[in-house]
Scaffold this motif. Structure first.
Motif, PDB file in Angstrom:
ATOM      1  N   GLY A  44      21.142  11.328 -11.247  1.00  0.00           N
ATOM      2  CA  GLY A  44      20.680  10.295 -10.331  1.00  0.00           C
ATOM      3  C   GLY A  44      21.313  10.431  -8.957  1.00  0.00           C
ATOM      4  N   ALA A  45      22.582  10.824  -8.909  1.00  0.00           N
ATOM      5  CA  ALA A  45      23.244  11.043  -7.625  1.00  0.00           C
ATOM      6  C   ALA A  45      22.567  12.147  -6.835  1.00  0.00           C
ATOM      7  CB  ALA A  45      24.723  11.379  -7.853  1.00  0.00           C
ATOM      8  N   VAL A  46      22.158  13.200  -7.520  1.00  0.00           N
ATOM      9  CA  VAL A  46      21.438  14.286  -6.846  1.00  0.00           C
ATOM     10  C   VAL A  46      20.122  13.780  -6.259  1.00  0.00           C
ATOM     11  CG1 VAL A  46      20.320  16.518  -7.174  1.00  0.00           C
ATOM     12  CG2 VAL A  46      22.500  16.035  -8.310  1.00  0.00           C
ATOM     13  N   LEU A  47      19.402  12.972  -7.033  1.00  0.00           N
ATOM     14  CA  LEU A  47      18.131  12.440  -6.544  1.00  0.00           C
ATOM     15  C   LEU A  47      18.333  11.487  -5.370  1.00  0.00           C
ATOM     16  CD1 LEU A  47      16.367  11.746  -9.971  1.00  0.00           C
ATOM     17  CD2 LEU A  47      16.041  13.691  -8.431  1.00  0.00           C
ATOM     18  N   ILE A  48      19.380  10.679  -5.428  1.00  0.00           N
ATOM     19  CA  ILE A  48      19.668   9.777  -4.316  1.00  0.00           C
ATOM     20  C   ILE A  48      19.954  10.563  -3.049  1.00  0.00           C
ATOM     21  CG2 ILE A  48      21.367   8.120  -3.441  1.00  0.00           C
ATOM     22  CD1 ILE A  48      21.613   7.063  -6.307  1.00  0.00           C
ATOM     23  N   ALA A  49      20.751  11.632  -3.191  1.00  0.00           N
ATOM     24  CA  ALA A  49      21.072  12.455  -2.025  1.00  0.00           C
ATOM     25  C   ALA A  49      19.826  13.133  -1.461  1.00  0.00           C
ATOM     26  CB  ALA A  49      22.128  13.496  -2.407  1.00  0.00           C
ATOM     27  N   LEU A  50      18.981  13.646  -2.327  1.00  0.00           N
ATOM     28  CA  LEU A  50      17.780  14.340  -1.852  1.00  0.00           C
ATOM     29  C   LEU A  50      16.797  13.407  -1.159  1.00  0.00           C
ATOM     30  CD1 LEU A  50      17.064  16.716  -4.880  1.00  0.00           C
ATOM     31  CD2 LEU A  50      18.020  17.324  -2.656  1.00  0.00           C
ATOM     32  N   SER A  51      16.811  12.135  -1.517  1.00  0.00           N
ATOM     33  CA  SER A  51      15.879  11.186  -0.917  1.00  0.00           C
ATOM     34  C   SER A  51      16.442  10.481   0.304  1.00  0.00           C
ATOM     35  CB  SER A  51      15.467  10.131  -1.953  1.00  0.00           C
ATOM     36  OG  SER A  51      16.592   9.378  -2.382  1.00  0.00           O
ATOM     37  N   ASP A  52      17.683  10.772   0.669  1.00  0.00           N
ATOM     38  CA  ASP A  52      18.318  10.094   1.799  1.00  0.00           C
ATOM     39  C   ASP A  52      17.951  10.778   3.112  1.00  0.00           C
ATOM     40  OD1 ASP A  52      20.556   8.045   2.547  1.00  0.00           O
ATOM     41  OD2 ASP A  52      21.088   9.885   3.613  1.00  0.00           O
ATOM     42  N   ASP A  53      17.588   9.989   4.110  1.00  0.00           N
ATOM     43  CA  ASP A  53      17.174  10.550   5.408  1.00  0.00           C
ATOM     44  C   ASP A  53      18.330  11.255   6.114  1.00  0.00           C
ATOM     45  OD1 ASP A  53      14.614   9.565   5.031  1.00  0.00           O
ATOM     46  OD2 ASP A  53      15.011   7.678   6.096  1.00  0.00           O
TER      47      ASP A  53
END
Length: 408
Positions: A44-53
């Motif tokens: 989930g941390a990876v996905l949060i980072a990838l979706s952050d502007d």
């Protein structure tokens, strides 16, 4: 003189059976579930980072200033998970008791129907059955409880007790149907419970369109409000947390006793482990199937009662809100153990409560919470993967073998 008699050495003390049993539970159940949550949070941390502007912007010049990307990743992940914590456990920046403890109260509120619904899935697991019909059982229970709530004028305590019992009865009756069908015709409970979900889903919409259930003066499918005499009282002076949470905990304690200390639980576990051996031992396998599904419907009834008499206080077409399907996830994470179901329900309640704060504070999509839940189930279903990543011994059965692997 007679020769001295040799003393018999005292037997060596035997290790307590409780310690190996507790160790086995930790290694085979608690630890794999905990590590599955950890793995889900990492992904989930990876996905949060990838979706952050900010992360995407910094990654465009990664090779010239790589530290900017790492800092942006760290900030996006830590801020999102910090907001998740503030929204689910405690908010130390609030200036009132309600603000500080409100997140925990919301977590317990959201966890209440998940705990009860998870028990409705866990009990049939022990008998080798997969109850997919918790959604429908919650819906029917809510219909029964709501009707007694708004259609009858009874004294305060009597009214509440009657409405609660009506909800439990409704869930038990709806759960009994697939149990009887399996016992008499051999119809698989997965198919029958799925179909009964549709019957309950559209049946409540039909009922809310009749004069018996539809609120006077309204054209939308909504019932009259539940009066205070039939509503579950608040548990705290703030928020919507009510006594349904206490009822859910009592239901979990009852489920633990039924499974581990009662004759009914022994029969459930015996049939779940080996139906033919149980039949040879004189147990009625069909009757056990019916019993398991009646118990499942009753526990689902607790979830339905908590919704309509506790948090919502009105009957609508979406009263179940997908709780029955979330309950399957809770039961899987809890490994069909009542104590594990309570812990899993609290975890998922916290994810739901904290996810709203995470989205409002950091802009992280609420869908990340749904992804986390799905990842947890994925890792629970793949114990070999958890064993390989964390270098553990074999963690035992996967999802498909839960009903047989956790009867001990």
């Amino acid at each position: 003189m007679s020769a001295p008699v040799a003393e018999t050495p005292a037997p060596a003390p035997q290790p307590s059976a409780a310690r190996p049993r507790a160790t086995s539970f930790w290694r085979s159940t608690a630890l794999p579930s905990l590590l599955s949550v950890v793995m889900a949070l990492v992904v989930g941390a990876v996905l949060i980072a990838l979706s952050d502007d900010d992360v995407r912007a910094a990654s465009q010049y990664f090779f010239s200033r790589p530290t900017d990307t790492f800092v942006a990743v760290w900030q996006s992940v830590t801020q999102a998970y910090a907001a998740l914590f503030r929204g689910s456990i405690i908010n130390l920046s609030a200036d009132s008791v309600a603000g500080v403890l409100g997140p925990l109260a919301n977590t317990l509120l959201f966890a209440t129907p998940l705990i009860a619904g998870g028990l409705a899935v866990a009990i049939p697991f022990r008998a080798g059955m997969f109850n997919i019909g918790t959604e429908g059982q919650i819906t029917v229970a809510a219909v029964f409880a709501a009707y007694v709530g708004f259609a009858f004028a009874l004294p305060p305590v009597v009214h509440l007790v009657a409405a609660v019992l009506a909800g439990l009865l409704g869930g038990a009756l709806w759960g009994a149907i697939p149990g009887v069908l399996k016992a008499t015709t051999g119809a698989h409970e997965v198919i029958t419970t799925i179909m009964l979900n549709y019957v309950a889903r559209f049946g409540i919409l039909f009922a809310l369109g009749t004069t018996y259930f539809q609120r006077e003066g309204r054209a939308d499918p909504i019932s009259p409000p539940i009066p205070d005499t039939a509503a579950l009282p608040a548990l705290l002076p703030f928020g919507r947390l009510n006594w349904a949470f206490v009822i859910a905990l009592a239901a979990a304690a009852l489920a633990w006793w039924l499974i581990n200390r009662s004759t009914v639980g022994f029969r459930l576990r015996a049939v779940g482990a080996n139906p033919e051996a149980a039949r040879t031992a004189g147990m009625s396998v069909p009757r056990t199937y019916v019993t398991a599904m009646v118990l499942a419907g009753t526990f689902a009834g607790v979830a339905g009662v908590s919704q309509v008499l506790g948090s919502e206080k009105v009957l609508t077409g979406g009263i179940s809100a997908g709780l029955g399907f979330d309950a399957i996830t809770v039961a899987l994470l809890g490994r069909a153990n009542p104590l594990g179901v309570v812990a899993a329900g609290l975890l998922f309640g916290g994810l739901k409560a904290g996810g709203l704060t995470m989205q409002a504070t950091t802009g992280t999509s609420l869908d990340i919470v749904v992804v986390l839940q799905a990842l947890i189930v994925l890792f629970i279903a793949a114990p070999a993967l958890i064993s390989a990543v964390f270098r553990l011994r074999s963690t035992g059965a996967g999802v498909g073998q839960l009903s047989k692997g956790w009867n001990g």
